[in-house]
Design a protein around this motif. Structure first.
Motif, short mmCIF file in Angstrom:
data_model
loop_
_atom_site.label_atom_id
_atom_site.label_comp_id
_atom_site.label_asym_id
_atom_site.label_seq_id
_atom_site.Cartn_x
_atom_site.Cartn_y
_atom_site.Cartn_z
N TYR A 314 0.89 -1.21 0.09
CA TYR A 314 -0.01 0.05 0.05
C TYR A 314 0.91 1.40 -0.07
CZ TYR A 314 -3.51 -3.27 1.41
OH TYR A 314 -4.55 -4.35 1.34
N ARG A 315 0.81 1.89 -1.08
CA ARG A 315 1.58 3.42 -1.11
C ARG A 315 0.74 4.41 -0.31
NH1 ARG A 315 2.32 6.70 -6.61
NH2 ARG A 315 0.24 7.25 -6.08
N LEU A 316 1.80 4.93 0.67
CA LEU A 316 1.02 5.95 1.83
C LEU A 316 1.63 7.50 1.22
CD1 LEU A 316 1.75 4.10 4.95
CD2 LEU A 316 -0.09 3.79 3.48
N SER A 317 2.11 7.62 -0.03
CA SER A 317 2.48 8.99 -0.15
C SER A 317 2.03 9.30 -1.65
CB SER A 317 4.16 9.17 -0.33
OG SER A 317 4.78 7.84 -0.89
N GLU A 318 2.18 10.61 -2.18
CA GLU A 318 1.82 10.82 -3.42
C GLU A 318 2.99 11.47 -4.26
OE1 GLU A 318 -1.10 14.10 -5.17
OE2 GLU A 318 -1.92 12.96 -3.55
N GLU A 319 3.01 11.16 -5.51
CA GLU A 319 3.85 11.49 -6.32
C GLU A 319 3.68 13.02 -6.74
OE1 GLU A 319 7.40 11.04 -9.18
OE2 GLU A 319 6.82 10.02 -7.31
N HIS A 320 4.68 13.82 -6.45
CA HIS A 320 4.55 15.16 -6.96
C HIS A 320 5.66 15.47 -7.89
CE1 HIS A 320 2.80 15.91 -2.47
NE2 HIS A 320 1.82 15.71 -3.53
N SER A 321 5.32 15.11 -8.95
CA SER A 321 6.20 15.40 -10.11
C SER A 321 5.61 15.53 -11.41
CB SER A 321 7.14 14.08 -10.35
OG SER A 321 6.55 13.09 -10.80
N THR A 322 6.06 15.88 -12.53
CA THR A 322 5.42 16.24 -13.83
C THR A 322 4.59 15.04 -14.39
OG1 THR A 322 7.61 15.70 -14.76
CG2 THR A 322 6.97 18.23 -14.44
N SER A 323 5.21 13.70 -13.68
CA SER A 323 4.19 12.58 -14.25
C SER A 323 2.83 12.70 -13.66
CB SER A 323 4.91 11.32 -14.06
OG SER A 323 5.16 11.11 -12.58
N ASN A 324 2.62 13.38 -12.73
CA ASN A 324 1.17 13.53 -12.14
C ASN A 324 0.54 14.45 -12.85
OD1 ASN A 324 -1.04 14.02 -10.37
ND2 ASN A 324 0.22 13.43 -8.60
N THR A 325 -0.78 14.05 -13.57
CA THR A 325 -1.40 15.06 -14.54
C THR A 325 -2.18 16.15 -13.54
OG1 THR A 325 -3.53 13.25 -14.02
CG2 THR A 325 -2.07 13.19 -15.92
N ARG A 326 -2.41 16.12 -12.29
CA ARG A 326 -3.09 17.07 -11.42
C ARG A 326 -1.97 18.07 -11.26
NH1 ARG A 326 -5.52 13.68 -6.76
NH2 ARG A 326 -3.73 12.59 -6.88
N GLU A 327 -0.84 17.61 -10.79
CA GLU A 327 0.17 18.69 -10.70
C GLU A 327 0.65 19.15 -11.89
OE1 GLU A 327 2.26 19.04 -7.42
OE2 GLU A 327 0.18 18.49 -7.17
N ARG A 328 0.55 18.55 -13.18
CA ARG A 328 0.78 19.48 -14.37
C ARG A 328 -0.27 20.50 -14.76
NH1 ARG A 328 4.45 16.95 -18.19
NH2 ARG A 328 3.11 17.98 -19.61
N LYS A 329 -1.42 20.05 -14.27
CA LYS A 329 -2.67 21.04 -14.53
C LYS A 329 -2.56 22.16 -13.75
CE LYS A 329 -7.62 21.17 -14.60
NZ LYS A 329 -9.11 20.43 -14.42
N ARG A 330 -2.23 21.94 -12.57
CA ARG A 330 -2.05 23.10 -11.54
C ARG A 330 -1.07 24.15 -11.94
NH1 ARG A 330 1.53 24.11 -7.72
NH2 ARG A 330 2.63 21.95 -7.79
N ILE A 331 0.18 23.44 -12.36
CA ILE A 331 1.20 24.53 -12.90
C ILE A 331 0.79 25.09 -14.08
CG2 ILE A 331 3.48 24.43 -13.64
CD1 ILE A 331 4.18 22.21 -11.73
N LEU A 332 0.15 24.53 -14.94
CA LEU A 332 -0.17 25.27 -16.17
C LEU A 332 -1.26 26.22 -15.97
CD1 LEU A 332 0.14 22.02 -18.63
CD2 LEU A 332 1.93 24.00 -18.54
#
Length: 584
Positions: A314-332
């Protein structure tokens, strides 16, 4: 120890894994959906010509796409056998850390600079026992530095103290020493009254009623958010920074491990029952009736934590990188830019991570890279076996499926080597290797969805922004002059050195105390180097066995990452939980 490829389920060795995965990527680039596709040179040539022909007919011809097709064709037609080039003989030995916590059987850390690709070691780790002068409570953390180690050094020394200060304001059982309070008072020139007022306005006021604390962990999530924001403001001072243009930054993952006492467990039985009825399909929450403790985790960036429960990851963390579509959307949407560098682009052409602490030397980059953590609270019981915290050097070459499989294999392999261990006069149950682990059990995407289901028992915050009235992230500049900046930089550095005692990357501290130098390695008193266990008749105490097994697993994961072609510093912190001796 071999590993099962999570894509094609083929058994391979780690030093062949890098080029094995490149083969899968090349096949996908040429349009083959099945990883088991058997192709000869003539078939590959025909497919290449077909793809290039279709590409030239498009209105917008892409030269980069043409290059990918050519490279994939050349890679697949080259029949040479490749292996990664790394020096596995000079890997640092793991360190077994003696933590007095009833939830933890053993804890070990292993690091390697990866000198083939990296000139400096920029990873740091934190292990604080009796955190906040509370028994059965410890604070763990990993910090992955970028463009220097100045930010990672400061965060590893000061973030635990800032978090403790936030916890102590709500829960009086968390205590601060006089020395720690002095350090916190010295931060007042940066954490100004104006900033504290904004925290008060844009954060819900915490209820100090103790009867409410076992029902929700939102107050801990907000304590994490505030401490991360304050740490980021302290990094604006630029202490020990080398460059005048691009300051260092870091990703970080922290974990607060606390035991639930019997009276707290009893008071939450009704809440747990209702939560189980509402979220009965969540595999993490399903067995929470006998909860023994809690993990409160916060992460920023690309450091990750994986919990092994009943042989499943079970992964307990979140990927905060440009591979994360939500993060890309937030930055753009915020006006930032993401370059076209492979594989997923870089924020403003410099950084792959989209969240982090530091990076204040570049105001354009800092606008997109925010210090807002992802937080989650997870119950643990006797069915939880391992907690794996690792830096990006491990995750960039191994996925969660492969890391769990390697952990289980290395652990059971070590127990077989040193079998016949006795605990309280009773032989420990022989462990059976769980390989191959089923795809269902290792599906981190499904497990991630499951872990989001819990309410009071399993809570994850939505990102807590300290925002202005217009909805913009607050980035207030500290109010002090150039002369006070120089003075305070020296004051902070001196006091931080006295607080940490020694580099946290090599020391385990008991909260509120100083580490004492030892001979030889110069590490803290509670750090023990791992050696092969030896005892008469092949029997060793159970506690020693678990310590050695934890060291063996952490060292094996680092070796596997280097053999698989990692190009970053590698740090692995492995925690053996009480369920590790119940592997079926």
């Amino acid at each position: 120890i071999s590993i099962v490829c999570s894509i094609c389920q083929q058994t391979i060795y780690p030093h062949h894994l890098f080029y094995h995965k490149k083969k899968h990527s090349a096949l996908r680039c040429l349009g083959y959906s099945s990883p088991q596709t058997k192709t000869d040179n003539e078939t590959l040539l025909a497919r290449r010509q077909e793809l290039i022909s279709n590409l030239t007919k498009l209105p917008r011809y892409s030269e980069s796409r043409r290059q990918k097709i050519d490279y994939s064709f050349e890679f697949l037609t080259d029949k040479q056998t490749y292996s990664s080039c790394c020096d596995l003989d000079n890997i640092n030995n793991s360190s077994t850390l003696n933590v007095k916590n009833s939830l933890i059987k053993a804890l070990s850390i292993c690091q390697d600079k990866n000198p083939t690709w990296q000139g400096n070691m920029e990873d740091r780790y934190i292990v604080l026992d009796n955190y906040g002068s509370r028994s059965d409570t410890c604070f763990l953390g990993l910090v992955d530095g970028y463009h220097g180690a100045a930010a990672a050094e400061a965060v590893s020394a000061e973030l635990p103290l800032l978090f403790l200060d936030q916890l102590a304001q709500v829960d009086s059982s968390y205590k601060k020493s006089m020395e720690e309070q002095k350090i916190l008072d010295s931060f007042s020139t940066v954490i100004t009254a104006d900033y504290r007022e904004k925290e008060r306005i844009f954060s819900d006021k915490q209820d100090n009623d103790k009867t409410n604390k076992p029902n929700t962990y939102k107050w801990i999530h907000k304590a994490y958010a505030k401490s991360f924001w304050r740490m980021d403001r302290l990094l604006q001072l630029g202490r020990n920074e080398v460059s005048k243009v691009r300051w260092s930054g870091c990703s970080i993952l922290t974990c607060l491990v606390e035991r639930i006492h019997s009276e707290e467990t009893g008071s939450t039985e009704e809440i747990q029952r209702k939560s189980l009825e509402k979220h009965r399909h969540s595999r993490l929450v399903r067995t929470s009736k006998g909860v023994a403790g809690l993990l409160h985790i916060a992460n920023i960036g690309n450091i990750h934590a994986v919990l092994c429960k009943n042989g499943k990851a079970y992964r307990l963390s979140e990927e905060h990188s440009t591979s994360n579509t939500r993060e890309r959307k937030r930055i753009l949407q915020g006006g930032g830019k993401i370059s076209r560098n492979e594989p997923d682009g870089l924020v403003e052409g410099h950084l792959r991570t989209t969240r982090g602490l530091g990076h204040h030397g570049d105001p354009v980059l800092k606008k997109s890279v925010i210090p807002v953590p992802h937080t989650i609270s997870v119950p643990i019981d006797d069915s939880c076996q391992f907690l794996i915290l690792a830096s990006n050097g491990l995750w960039e070459v191994l996925d969660y499926h492969e890391v769990l499989a390697l952990t289980l294999k290395a652990f059971t392999h070590y127990l077989r080597m040193y079998g016949g261990i006795q605990q309280n006069g009773t032989p420990l149950q022989k462990c059976q290797c769980l390989m191959p682990v089923s795809e269902e059990g290792l599906s981190d995407s499904k497990a991630t969805n499951d872990q989001q289901d819990g309410a009071e028992i399993l809570q994850s915050n939505t990102d807590i922004f300290l925002a202005t009235s217009k909805g913009n992230v607050a980035q207030n500049e500290p109010r002090f002059s150039r002369s006070s900046y120089l003075h305070n930089s020296k004051t902070f550095s001196d006091k931080t050195a006295s607080y940490s005692g020694q580099p946290l990357a090599e020391t385990v501290l008991t909260a509120g105390s100083k580490a004492t130098p030892q001979s030889g390695e110069g590490t803290g008193a509670s750090v023990a180097r791992r050696d092969a266990p030896a005892a008469a008749g092949g029997r060793v105490p159970a506690a020693t066995l678990y310590n050695e097994a934890a060291g063996h697993v952490s060292e094996h994961l680092v070796r596997a990452a280097l053999a698989a072609g990692s190009r970053d510093n590698v740090t692995v912190l492995i925690v053996l939980l009480n369920g590790c001796d119940k592997i079926p």
